[in-house]
Design a protein around this motif. Structure first.
Motif, PDB file in Angstrom:
ATOM      1  N   ARG A 287      64.875 100.458 -30.675  1.00  0.00           N
ATOM      2  CA  ARG A 287      63.914  99.602 -29.982  1.00  0.00           C
ATOM      3  C   ARG A 287      62.695 100.398 -29.513  1.00  0.00           C
ATOM      4  NH1 ARG A 287      63.271  98.477 -24.589  1.00  0.00           N
ATOM      5  NH2 ARG A 287      62.158  96.525 -24.104  1.00  0.00           N
ATOM      6  N   LEU A 288      62.929 101.578 -28.960  1.00  0.00           N
ATOM      7  CA  LEU A 288      61.823 102.426 -28.499  1.00  0.00           C
ATOM      8  C   LEU A 288      60.943 102.885 -29.656  1.00  0.00           C
ATOM      9  CD1 LEU A 288      63.699 104.587 -25.835  1.00  0.00           C
ATOM     10  CD2 LEU A 288      61.916 102.888 -25.391  1.00  0.00           C
ATOM     11  N   ILE A 289      61.554 103.181 -30.799  1.00  0.00           N
ATOM     12  CA  ILE A 289      60.778 103.598 -31.978  1.00  0.00           C
ATOM     13  C   ILE A 289      59.859 102.470 -32.436  1.00  0.00           C
ATOM     14  CG2 ILE A 289      60.960 104.188 -34.433  1.00  0.00           C
ATOM     15  CD1 ILE A 289      63.485 105.780 -33.719  1.00  0.00           C
ATOM     16  N   LEU A 290      60.384 101.238 -32.476  1.00  0.00           N
ATOM     17  CA  LEU A 290      59.574 100.095 -32.895  1.00  0.00           C
ATOM     18  C   LEU A 290      58.420  99.853 -31.922  1.00  0.00           C
ATOM     19  CD1 LEU A 290      62.330  97.539 -34.025  1.00  0.00           C
ATOM     20  CD2 LEU A 290      61.019  99.119 -35.439  1.00  0.00           C
ATOM     21  N   ILE A 291      58.712  99.927 -30.632  1.00  0.00           N
ATOM     22  CA  ILE A 291      57.670  99.717 -29.625  1.00  0.00           C
ATOM     23  C   ILE A 291      56.595 100.801 -29.731  1.00  0.00           C
ATOM     24  CG2 ILE A 291      57.188  99.756 -27.141  1.00  0.00           C
ATOM     25  CD1 ILE A 291      59.912  98.444 -26.707  1.00  0.00           C
ATOM     26  N   SER A 292      57.019 102.062 -29.815  1.00  0.00           N
ATOM     27  CA  SER A 292      56.077 103.178 -29.878  1.00  0.00           C
ATOM     28  C   SER A 292      55.197 103.091 -31.118  1.00  0.00           C
ATOM     29  CB  SER A 292      56.834 104.504 -29.863  1.00  0.00           C
ATOM     30  OG  SER A 292      55.947 105.597 -29.884  1.00  0.00           O
ATOM     31  N   SER A 293      55.792 102.759 -32.266  1.00  0.00           N
ATOM     32  CA  SER A 293      55.023 102.655 -33.510  1.00  0.00           C
ATOM     33  C   SER A 293      53.983 101.547 -33.419  1.00  0.00           C
ATOM     34  CB  SER A 293      55.964 102.394 -34.693  1.00  0.00           C
ATOM     35  OG  SER A 293      56.854 103.463 -34.881  1.00  0.00           O
ATOM     36  N   ARG A 294      54.404 100.387 -32.952  1.00  0.00           N
ATOM     37  CA  ARG A 294      53.498  99.231 -32.902  1.00  0.00           C
ATOM     38  C   ARG A 294      52.362  99.451 -31.892  1.00  0.00           C
ATOM     39  NH1 ARG A 294      54.364  95.094 -29.611  1.00  0.00           N
ATOM     40  NH2 ARG A 294      56.585  95.589 -29.466  1.00  0.00           N
ATOM     41  N   LEU A 295      52.698  99.903 -30.688  1.00  0.00           N
ATOM     42  CA  LEU A 295      51.674 100.086 -29.670  1.00  0.00           C
ATOM     43  C   LEU A 295      50.744 101.256 -29.998  1.00  0.00           C
ATOM     44  CD1 LEU A 295      53.592  99.352 -26.349  1.00  0.00           C
ATOM     45  CD2 LEU A 295      52.270  97.818 -27.791  1.00  0.00           C
ATOM     46  N   SER A 296      51.251 102.269 -30.704  1.00  0.00           N
ATOM     47  CA  SER A 296      50.389 103.375 -31.133  1.00  0.00           C
ATOM     48  C   SER A 296      49.294 102.864 -32.057  1.00  0.00           C
ATOM     49  CB  SER A 296      51.221 104.442 -31.847  1.00  0.00           C
ATOM     50  OG  SER A 296      52.133 105.059 -30.975  1.00  0.00           O
ATOM     51  N   PHE A 297      49.665 101.997 -32.997  1.00  0.00           N
ATOM     52  CA  PHE A 297      48.673 101.433 -33.910  1.00  0.00           C
ATOM     53  C   PHE A 297      47.668 100.573 -33.144  1.00  0.00           C
ATOM     54  CE2 PHE A 297      46.910  98.256 -36.727  1.00  0.00           C
ATOM     55  CZ  PHE A 297      46.605  98.986 -37.872  1.00  0.00           C
ATOM     56  N   MET A 298      48.153  99.760 -32.197  1.00  0.00           N
ATOM     57  CA  MET A 298      47.253  98.887 -31.456  1.00  0.00           C
ATOM     58  C   MET A 298      46.243  99.699 -30.637  1.00  0.00           C
ATOM     59  SD  MET A 298      48.327  96.043 -32.537  1.00  0.00           S
ATOM     60  CE  MET A 298      49.808  95.346 -33.280  1.00  0.00           C
ATOM     61  N   LEU A 299      46.687 100.779 -30.021  1.00  0.00           N
ATOM     62  CA  LEU A 299      45.770 101.646 -29.285  1.00  0.00           C
ATOM     63  C   LEU A 299      44.746 102.291 -30.216  1.00  0.00           C
ATOM     64  CD1 LEU A 299      48.167 103.477 -26.793  1.00  0.00           C
ATOM     65  CD2 LEU A 299      46.302 101.938 -26.192  1.00  0.00           C
ATOM     66  N   LEU A 334      40.196 108.615 -40.807  1.00  0.00           N
ATOM     67  CA  LEU A 334      40.646 107.599 -39.853  1.00  0.00           C
ATOM     68  C   LEU A 334      41.605 106.604 -40.505  1.00  0.00           C
ATOM     69  CD1 LEU A 334      37.441 106.750 -37.749  1.00  0.00           C
ATOM     70  CD2 LEU A 334      39.538 107.873 -36.959  1.00  0.00           C
ATOM     71  N   CYS A 335      41.336 106.258 -41.771  1.00  0.00           N
ATOM     72  CA  CYS A 335      42.251 105.355 -42.484  1.00  0.00           C
ATOM     73  C   CYS A 335      43.640 106.000 -42.611  1.00  0.00           C
ATOM     74  CB  CYS A 335      41.694 105.020 -43.863  1.00  0.00           C
ATOM     75  SG  CYS A 335      40.268 103.913 -43.830  1.00  0.00           S
ATOM     76  N   ALA A 336      43.664 107.298 -42.945  1.00  0.00           N
ATOM     77  CA  ALA A 336      44.943 108.004 -43.044  1.00  0.00           C
ATOM     78  C   ALA A 336      45.626 108.090 -41.686  1.00  0.00           C
ATOM     79  CB  ALA A 336      44.724 109.402 -43.621  1.00  0.00           C
ATOM     80  N   THR A 337      44.850 108.265 -40.616  1.00  0.00           N
ATOM     81  CA  THR A 337      45.419 108.363 -39.278  1.00  0.00           C
ATOM     82  C   THR A 337      46.005 107.028 -38.818  1.00  0.00           C
ATOM     83  OG1 THR A 337      43.769 110.064 -38.746  1.00  0.00           O
ATOM     84  CG2 THR A 337      44.927 109.062 -36.896  1.00  0.00           C
ATOM     85  N   LEU A 338      45.368 105.914 -39.196  1.00  0.00           N
ATOM     86  CA  LEU A 338      45.901 104.597 -38.863  1.00  0.00           C
ATOM     87  C   LEU A 338      47.292 104.399 -39.459  1.00  0.00           C
ATOM     88  CD1 LEU A 338      42.773 102.287 -39.199  1.00  0.00           C
ATOM     89  CD2 LEU A 338      44.268 102.429 -37.204  1.00  0.00           C
ATOM     90  N   VAL A 339      47.482 104.917 -40.682  1.00  0.00           N
ATOM     91  CA  VAL A 339      48.805 104.827 -41.321  1.00  0.00           C
ATOM     92  C   VAL A 339      49.788 105.787 -40.651  1.00  0.00           C
ATOM     93  CG1 VAL A 339      50.095 105.124 -43.471  1.00  0.00           C
ATOM     94  CG2 VAL A 339      47.803 104.116 -43.516  1.00  0.00           C
ATOM     95  N   ASP A 340      49.300 106.979 -40.357  1.00  0.00           N
ATOM     96  CA  ASP A 340      50.198 108.033 -39.880  1.00  0.00           C
ATOM     97  C   ASP A 340      50.600 107.872 -38.422  1.00  0.00           C
ATOM     98  OD1 ASP A 340      51.523 110.503 -40.670  1.00  0.00           O
ATOM     99  OD2 ASP A 340      50.231 111.493 -39.218  1.00  0.00           O
ATOM    100  N   CYS A 341      49.838 107.098 -37.628  1.00  0.00           N
ATOM    101  CA  CYS A 341      50.140 107.017 -36.201  1.00  0.00           C
ATOM    102  C   CYS A 341      51.465 106.312 -35.925  1.00  0.00           C
ATOM    103  CB  CYS A 341      49.000 106.331 -35.443  1.00  0.00           C
ATOM    104  SG  CYS A 341      48.827 104.565 -35.762  1.00  0.00           S
ATOM    105  N   VAL A 342      51.978 105.547 -36.898  1.00  0.00           N
ATOM    106  CA  VAL A 342      53.280 104.891 -36.696  1.00  0.00           C
ATOM    107  C   VAL A 342      54.435 105.786 -37.132  1.00  0.00           C
ATOM    108  CG1 VAL A 342      52.235 102.620 -37.031  1.00  0.00           C
ATOM    109  CG2 VAL A 342      53.283 103.775 -38.976  1.00  0.00           C
ATOM    110  N   ALA A 343      54.127 106.986 -37.658  1.00  0.00           N
ATOM    111  CA  ALA A 343      55.176 107.842 -38.218  1.00  0.00           C
ATOM    112  C   ALA A 343      55.866 108.714 -37.175  1.00  0.00           C
ATOM    113  CB  ALA A 343      54.588 108.731 -39.309  1.00  0.00           C
ATOM    114  N   ASN A 344      55.129 109.155 -36.140  1.00  0.00           N
ATOM    115  CA  ASN A 344      55.694 110.120 -35.192  1.00  0.00           C
ATOM    116  C   ASN A 344      56.958 109.621 -34.495  1.00  0.00           C
ATOM    117  OD1 ASN A 344      55.336 112.723 -33.555  1.00  0.00           O
ATOM    118  ND2 ASN A 344      55.383 111.164 -31.952  1.00  0.00           N
ATOM    119  N   PRO A 345      57.023 108.355 -34.032  1.00  0.00           N
ATOM    120  CA  PRO A 345      58.272 107.903 -33.390  1.00  0.00           C
ATOM    121  C   PRO A 345      59.480 108.003 -34.320  1.00  0.00           C
ATOM    122  CG  PRO A 345      56.491 106.389 -32.904  1.00  0.00           C
ATOM    123  CD  PRO A 345      55.971 107.331 -33.938  1.00  0.00           C
ATOM    124  N   MET A 346      59.283 107.751 -35.614  1.00  0.00           N
ATOM    125  CA  MET A 346      60.388 107.864 -36.564  1.00  0.00           C
ATOM    126  C   MET A 346      60.794 109.326 -36.741  1.00  0.00           C
ATOM    127  SD  MET A 346      58.940 105.076 -39.296  1.00  0.00           S
ATOM    128  CE  MET A 346      60.392 105.091 -40.339  1.00  0.00           C
TER     129      MET A 346
END
Length: 488
Positions: A287-299, A334-346
């Protein structure tokens, strides 16, 4: 987070203006050599944070002190190793491969030496830094981070007062002084506030083998990261020299400022991911991984959209003198970073299991493809931009493989990730991008006020869309409660 990003970007502007494009490019590429040599430290940092956080999660104070002591010994050894071996290898690279004006040879070696010593200080402070983060002492973490960026800005501004002929050397010495101050503050705070954690010599501990084994596979993954950052910089130097390095340096400063903004948010949640797994709460970990990934992208979305659409004007306003290729480099990164920002929680979830061999082997190999493929494409086309196109492609491929690997490591739900993270960020990001692009074409900004109006409108629209489509109902209610707004 906001203060750090603003000061970081303003510092880059000052350095471009004071040092000039060529000197700035030289500082970036020479400092990059040290970053390449420090990929072992990145591995040890992840390893140390993981073991300290697991010990805290289990409530084992004696084991925690042993982890801290072993980590400190290993980091001291690594710091000396980087200075000795790195000094030899870095000097050979400078002599035989680095492209720079002959009259800059003294400055190049001085910057390299100062960067090596700064790197050693950074390595030795990792156990203290990891202890603060593992205890989730975010007030101290934020305070020391603000001190760090403020001192770096002061160092950059002081260049206006120094003789022009020695600016590069002076800045390198100032940055070494800043590194010494910040690392001392980390150690002092940790020593004073966590009195149960004290360094002692530990002989024959199985922790040496466990931590080195974990670090070994983590090293491979971090080598891929270094290849995708500083390795690209060295490839660009071979094809375009310091001027193209300056463009990449500007793009990297923007990317770093944005990712540090996201990393500060993730730093607050990463210890919880590791602790919940250590306590056997796998569902909560997911649950924390999903939240962190999603909110990281939104920020990330708030900052990335205005930068992607109004890049040229923002760069001109920020830097004054914009190096060639800087604008297009920023957009692709920036396009690559948008994809990669959801990777760190995993990645944090995978590290928490301790079974990282397959994860780092597969993901590291995939990311390392950027260098040979990018080198071939740039050499064939003569266009340095294509190495960042390659970076985006390998980042997307790595994310697909990452989901499959995590599924086998800790019962990670790919279906939940696709529905609750990918689905929401595609919908929210797509709507925000379309709305921002429409605003940009309607406003067609020419004056500074029109550009400011576009940025404000884009961020406001993104915020509304995130609230409606990006957040879950419980998160909207929580936010409304914190802001004292009416809510269901």
């Amino acid at each position: 987070m906001l203060f750090q990003m603003a000061v970081f970007l303003y510092t880059s502007r000052v350095l471009i203006q004071v040092l000039g494009v060529e000197n700035y490019g030289l500082y970036d590429v020479v400092g990059g050599i040290v970053v390449v040599l420090m990929f072992l430290n990145n591995s040890m940092t992840t390893c140390t944070q993981r073991f300290i956080t697991v010990a805290l999660g289990r409530g084992q104070s004696a084991y925690l002190n042993e982890v801290y002591s072993v980590a400190t010994a290993l980091h001291c050894l690594l710091g000396v190793l980087v200075v000795v071996v790195g000094g030899i290898l870095g000097s050979l690279y400078i002599q035989n491969f680095l492209v720079f004006p002959a009259e800059k040879v003294v400055d190049v070696y001085a910057v390299f030496g100062c960067s090596l010593l700064s790197g050693m200080l950074m390595i030795m402070s990792v156990p203290s830094n990891a202890t603060i983060i593992a205890h989730e002492d975010m007030g101290a973490f934020a305070g020391i981070t603000i001190l760090d960026v403020t001192l770096k800005l002061s160092a950059a501004l002081s260049l206006y007062l120094l003789p022009e002929q020695n600016l590069l050397l002076s800045y390198a010495l100032l940055m070494l002084f800043v590194a010494a101050i910040v690392r001392s503050v980390y150690w002092f705070y940790c020593h004073r506030h966590y009195r149960t954690i004290r360094f002692r010599w530990v002989k024959g501990s199985a922790l040496y083998r466990e931590m080195l084994s974990f670090m070994g596979w983590n090293t491979f993954g971090n080598a891929a990261y270094v290849g995708n950052t500083q390795g690209i910089n060295l490839v660009l130097n071979a094809f375009g020299g310091p001027v193209v390095n300056a463009a990449r340096g500007v793009a990297f400063q923007v990317q770093t400022a944005v990712t540090q903004f996201i990393a500060s948010f993730q730093t607050a949640i990463n210890p919880q991911i590791t602790k919940t797994y250590a306590q056997g709460q796998v569902d909560q970990t997911n649950r924390l991984i999903l939240i962190s990934s999603r909110l990281s992208f939104m920020l990330m979305l708030f900052i990335a959209l205005p930068l992607l659409l109004d890049t040229d004007y923002i760069l001109a306003l920020w830097l004054g003198k914009v190096p060639p290729y800087a604008s297009v480099f920023i957009r692709w990164m920036l396009c690559a970073t948008l994809v990669d920002c959801v990777a760190n929680p995993m990645m944090i979830g995978a590290s928490a299991t301790g079974r990282v061999k397959t994860y780092y082997l597969v993901i590291g190999t995939t990311l390392l493809l950027t260098l040979p493929v990018g080198y071939f494409v740039v050499r064939t086309t003569g266009n340095p931009t294509y190495i960042f196109v390659t970076l985006l492609a390998t980042t997307i491929l790595a994310q697909i493989l990452r989901m499959a690997i995590c599924r086998g490591l800790f019962q990670f739900s790919v279906r939940a990730f696709l529905c609750k993270v990918v689905g929401r960020i595609c919908l929210t990001g797509g709507l925000a991008a379309a709305a921002s692009y429409w605003l940009f074409t309607v406003i067609a900004p020419n004056t500074i006020w029109q550009h400011a109006g576009f940025v404000f409108s884009s961020m406001t629209l993104s915020a509304i869309l995130v609230l409606i489509f990006g957040l879950e109902a419980t998160e909207r209610n929580f936010l409304a409660k914190k802001l004292h707004l009416p809510h269901p």
